[in-house]
Design an enzyme around this catalytic site. Sequence first.
Site, PDB file in Angstrom:
ATOM      1  N   ARG A 154       0.862  -1.191   0.000  1.00 55.59           N
ATOM      2  CA  ARG A 154       0.000   0.000   0.000  1.00 55.59           C
ATOM      3  C   ARG A 154       0.891   1.232   0.000  1.00 55.59           C
ATOM      4  NH1 ARG A 154      -2.550  -0.709   5.473  1.00 55.59           N
ATOM      5  NH2 ARG A 154      -0.503  -1.641   5.644  1.00 55.59           N
ATOM      6  N   GLU A 155       0.544   2.209  -0.809  1.00 58.05           N
ATOM      7  CA  GLU A 155       1.297   3.458  -0.772  1.00 58.05           C
ATOM      8  C   GLU A 155       1.203   4.029   0.637  1.00 58.05           C
ATOM      9  OE1 GLU A 155       0.637   6.250  -3.903  1.00 58.05           O
ATOM     10  OE2 GLU A 155       0.591   4.674  -5.415  1.00 58.05           O
ATOM     11  N   PHE A 252     -10.537  -2.422   5.694  1.00 62.57           N
ATOM     12  CA  PHE A 252     -11.133  -1.934   4.435  1.00 62.57           C
ATOM     13  C   PHE A 252     -12.639  -1.774   4.536  1.00 62.57           C
ATOM     14  CE2 PHE A 252      -7.903  -1.182   1.217  1.00 62.57           C
ATOM     15  CZ  PHE A 252      -6.811  -1.448   2.013  1.00 62.57           C
ATOM     16  N   LEU A 253     -13.079  -1.380   5.718  1.00 63.17           N
ATOM     17  CA  LEU A 253     -14.499  -1.090   5.917  1.00 63.17           C
ATOM     18  C   LEU A 253     -14.675   0.343   6.412  1.00 63.17           C
ATOM     19  CD1 LEU A 253     -15.889  -4.396   7.520  1.00 63.17           C
ATOM     20  CD2 LEU A 253     -16.246  -3.558   5.197  1.00 63.17           C
ATOM     21  N   CYS A 263      -4.166   1.838  -8.253  1.00 59.84           N
ATOM     22  CA  CYS A 263      -4.368   0.381  -8.317  1.00 59.84           C
ATOM     23  C   CYS A 263      -5.826  -0.043  -8.427  1.00 59.84           C
ATOM     24  CB  CYS A 263      -3.730  -0.254  -7.097  1.00 59.84           C
ATOM     25  SG  CYS A 263      -1.996   0.171  -6.981  1.00 59.84           S
TER      26      CYS A 263
HETATM   27  C1  UGA Z   1      -3.766  -1.100  -2.875  1.00 60.83           C
HETATM   28  C2  UGA Z   1      -3.790  -2.402  -2.064  1.00 60.83           C
HETATM   29  O1  UGA Z   1      -4.241  -2.136  -0.740  1.00 60.83           O
HETATM   30  C3  UGA Z   1      -2.400  -3.033  -2.004  1.00 60.83           C
HETATM   31  O2  UGA Z   1      -2.467  -4.301  -1.343  1.00 60.83           O
HETATM   32  C4  UGA Z   1      -1.905  -3.250  -3.433  1.00 60.83           C
HETATM   33  O3  UGA Z   1      -0.590  -3.778  -3.464  1.00 60.83           O
HETATM   34  C5  UGA Z   1      -1.884  -1.915  -4.170  1.00 60.83           C
HETATM   35  O4  UGA Z   1      -3.227  -1.385  -4.183  1.00 60.83           O
HETATM   36  C6  UGA Z   1      -1.395  -2.165  -5.572  1.00 60.83           C
HETATM   37  O5  UGA Z   1      -2.046  -2.907  -6.313  1.00 60.83           O
HETATM   38  O6  UGA Z   1      -0.292  -1.711  -5.914  1.00 60.83           O
HETATM   39  P1  UGA Z   1      -3.082   1.453  -2.381  1.00 60.83           P
HETATM   40  O7  UGA Z   1      -3.852   1.762  -3.629  1.00 60.83           O
HETATM   41  O8  UGA Z   1      -1.724   2.015  -2.215  1.00 60.83           O
HETATM   42  O9  UGA Z   1      -2.947  -0.149  -2.197  1.00 60.83           O
HETATM   43  O10 UGA Z   1      -3.906   2.005  -1.145  1.00 60.83           O
HETATM   44  P2  UGA Z   1      -5.064   1.466  -0.192  1.00 60.83           P
HETATM   45  O11 UGA Z   1      -4.661   1.699   1.199  1.00 60.83           O
HETATM   46  O12 UGA Z   1      -5.481   0.116  -0.558  1.00 60.83           O
HETATM   47  O13 UGA Z   1      -6.239   2.501  -0.530  1.00 60.83           O
HETATM   48  C7  UGA Z   1      -6.864   2.545  -1.805  1.00 60.83           C
HETATM   49  C8  UGA Z   1      -8.043   3.486  -1.770  1.00 60.83           C
HETATM   50  O14 UGA Z   1      -9.105   2.937  -0.998  1.00 60.83           O
HETATM   51  C9  UGA Z   1      -7.762   4.855  -1.150  1.00 60.83           C
HETATM   52  O15 UGA Z   1      -8.392   5.855  -1.908  1.00 60.83           O
HETATM   53  C10 UGA Z   1      -8.370   4.748   0.254  1.00 60.83           C
HETATM   54  O16 UGA Z   1      -8.756   5.983   0.771  1.00 60.83           O
HETATM   55  C11 UGA Z   1      -9.563   3.872  -0.034  1.00 60.83           C
HETATM   56  N1  UGA Z   1     -10.025   3.133   1.153  1.00 60.83           N
HETATM   57  C12 UGA Z   1      -9.253   2.179   1.722  1.00 60.83           C
HETATM   58  C13 UGA Z   1     -11.271   3.416   1.686  1.00 60.83           C
HETATM   59  O17 UGA Z   1     -12.017   4.302   1.190  1.00 60.83           O
HETATM   60  N2  UGA Z   1     -11.696   2.704   2.777  1.00 60.83           N
HETATM   61  C14 UGA Z   1     -10.946   1.733   3.354  1.00 60.83           C
HETATM   62  O18 UGA Z   1     -11.421   1.113   4.339  1.00 60.83           O
HETATM   63  C15 UGA Z   1      -9.688   1.465   2.821  1.00 60.83           C
END
Ligand code: UGA
Length: 435
Positions: A154-155, A252-253, A263
């Site tokens: 995750r970033e 992730f909820l 991604c």
């Molecule tokens: C995501 C995956 O979590 C990683 O496992 C994966 O390696 C990566 O994509 C990839 O394919 O390279 P990332 O996009 O960096 O990672 O960030 P996340 O923390 O997953 O968040 C993604 C988006 O979902 C963000 O906009 C975040 O705000 C949103 N989000 C996340 C929510 O709205 N609610 C949540 O409960 C979690």
Amino acid sequence: MRVVMIGTGYVGLVSGACFADFGHHVTCIDNNEDKIERLNRGEIPIYEPGLDDLVAANAGAGRLVFTTDPKKVVGEADVVFIAVGTPTRRGSGHADLRFVHAVAEELAPLLKGYTVIVTKSTVPVGTGDEVEQIIRKHAPKARFDVASNPEFLREGAAINDFKRPDRVVVGTESEKAAEQLRALYRPLFLNETPIVVTSRRTAELIKYASNAFLAVKIGFINEIADLCDKVGADVQQVARGIGLDKRIGGKFLHAGPGYGGSCFPKDTLALSKTARDYDAPVTIVDTVVRSNNRRKRSMVDRIVAACGGSVKDKTIAVLGLTFKPNTDDMRESPSLAIVPGLQKLGATIRAYDPEGMEEARTLLKKVAYCQDAYDCLDGADAAVIITEWDQFRALDLKRVAGLLKDKVFVDLRNIYTREEVQGTGLKYHSVGRPG
Ligand code: UGA
């Protein structure tokens, strides 16, 4: 072991630095000369907490080298990672594999001795087969295997995710290649990280299925949040109540303005396209893609409603522009839908983001970019939190109320509780929590 990482984007750079930190000798290659020069000067092109120190320490120890020239190092490598970009091809939803194919072609004649070529970029099912064919065509005598080793970083938390992963997925039909990759990940093996060895196609699909599933979770809780708004329930408590069931899990909820980043939006589209091509559509994912796009746009209506039905001639202070905290990445960020949406309705936007403003300036025009959160709030009518940076979690809310003319405070990430806001004078709006 000697490792070559082709592509110094997000995945390549983090993975390369972490493998070097495991004690391997890593050469990171990129055809962008300017980028390599900057890396050699110790400048890190992306914002990722801890990456600068990790790169400096390993480069200083001679284990991490940056170059544009693959010639010598590829021949000496035990493992060559392909970590170049796979953007969405315009119009189709398909991942664009041009860069992956070009790298396969380029490295083929450079191989010497047995080498494991590993795709780390997120690539559609069957890409490993294509890479193998390309290399075979250009170097019929080369001794190599092609494996898939998707990343789950995750970033903003990438180094920790790399060093303490839930699992490592290795896709290969070759026991020799699997052994080589087990050796590469040996430091994690010692920590009892599960190493899941599968077929190459299975590994490629695991990556897409993981990201799509997480996107579905977010899409699901966001729609439940809307329902909570209507029926007077609290989405955070719903998330906790369902998440404690181990079959569901609490991560992730978090309801919010919709997922963004490089991604989830890209990978859900690519999975959907592959599934349609194979006549096995993933309709659940298709629905989530549409729901998420709608959600980002619908945040504008939410803000307008909070402002009493119109934002015309209002000044809105936007806190947070990146798609998530601890990154400077603006790709597919909800802010890219929200800010222009508000501007179109006649609002003036002031904005502040701790790391994202440089990139934001090129994407979001006619915005007054500010020094810090309070500077941004000063003189605005209303404020909106789009990204949950830590520094927005402990604002002096009385001071915030003093700065905002209409005292409207819209928290799209639910980082405050009603109790915290009570008595400050702010008119507080959040997502899926009773008023
Ligand atoms: C995501 C995956 O979590 C990683 O496992 C994966 O390696 C990566 O994509 C990839 O394919 O390279 P990332 O996009 O960096 O990672 O960030 P996340 O923390 O997953 O968040 C993604 C988006 O979902 C963000 O906009 C975040 O705000 C949103 N989000 C996340 C929510 O709205 N609610 C949540 O409960 C979690």
